[in-house]
Design a protein around this motif. Sequence first.
Motif, short mmCIF file in Angstrom:
data_model
loop_
_atom_site.label_atom_id
_atom_site.label_comp_id
_atom_site.label_asym_id
_atom_site.label_seq_id
_atom_site.Cartn_x
_atom_site.Cartn_y
_atom_site.Cartn_z
N ARG A 134 -6.43 4.63 5.27
CA ARG A 134 -7.64 4.71 4.45
C ARG A 134 -7.72 3.53 3.47
O ARG A 134 -8.81 3.07 3.14
CB ARG A 134 -7.66 6.02 3.65
CG ARG A 134 -8.01 7.22 4.47
CD ARG A 134 -8.24 8.45 3.59
NE ARG A 134 -8.07 9.63 4.41
CZ ARG A 134 -7.06 10.49 4.34
NH1 ARG A 134 -6.14 10.34 3.41
NH2 ARG A 134 -6.98 11.51 5.13
N ARG A 135 -6.58 3.08 3.02
CA ARG A 135 -6.55 2.02 1.98
C ARG A 135 -6.45 0.61 2.56
O ARG A 135 -6.70 -0.35 1.85
CB ARG A 135 -5.36 2.26 1.04
CG ARG A 135 -5.50 3.57 0.29
CD ARG A 135 -4.33 3.77 -0.62
NE ARG A 135 -4.36 5.09 -1.24
CZ ARG A 135 -3.77 5.36 -2.38
NH1 ARG A 135 -3.11 4.43 -3.04
NH2 ARG A 135 -3.82 6.57 -2.87
N VAL A 158 0.84 -1.21 0.00
CA VAL A 158 0.00 0.00 0.00
C VAL A 158 0.87 1.26 0.00
O VAL A 158 0.60 2.20 -0.75
CB VAL A 158 -0.96 0.00 1.21
CG1 VAL A 158 -1.63 1.34 1.40
CG2 VAL A 158 -2.02 -1.09 1.04
#
Length: 194
Positions: free
Chosen positions: A192-193, A169
């Motif tokens: 967030r990811r 990520v």
Amino acid sequence: MYEYLNGKLAYKCPTYVVLDVNGVGYHVNISLYTFGKIKDCEQCKLYVSFQVKEDAHSLYGFAEEGERKLFNHLLSVSGIGASTGRMILSSITPTEIQTAIVQGDVKQIQRIKGIGPKSAQRIILELQDKLKKEGADTLISVPQHQSVPEEALTALVMLGFNKAQAEKVLTEIQKNNAAQFTVEELIKEALRRL
């Protein structure tokens, strides 16, 4: 609770030191390995492990971060207390201990005073997988100056995320954005990811 103490060695002997940190003297138990590293020093930095028992609060100090990591691993083994952990670290070097555990060398661990065959087997059984997973560099000190992505990765792993997934990520974020992130911004975006 305490990461390290840095100060003047007011007193030192093979089993403990008194470290004067800004006028406060700390009694810190040490291993013979640490004593060998600091015996010629006037000033030193000791990585500490704070141990609380019913009848005592004790500090154990280590010249290297890796030795403290190994000490804490040893304490996680049922039946191994702080005194026994210190005895183990005083008998052979941390690297030799780690190698013996990873290779399952019961005889090497049994040579340590106070460690019988059952204790040696328990140490290997409970720590072998942990130390193998951490790799051979587990006893190397943590780098003092990490890059922003490395620092973000360390933080995400400490938060419980899978290292490989977090790395992927973070790489994606940096590849898709030309802007420079601070560590905090990079971690927030990664969260967030993930």
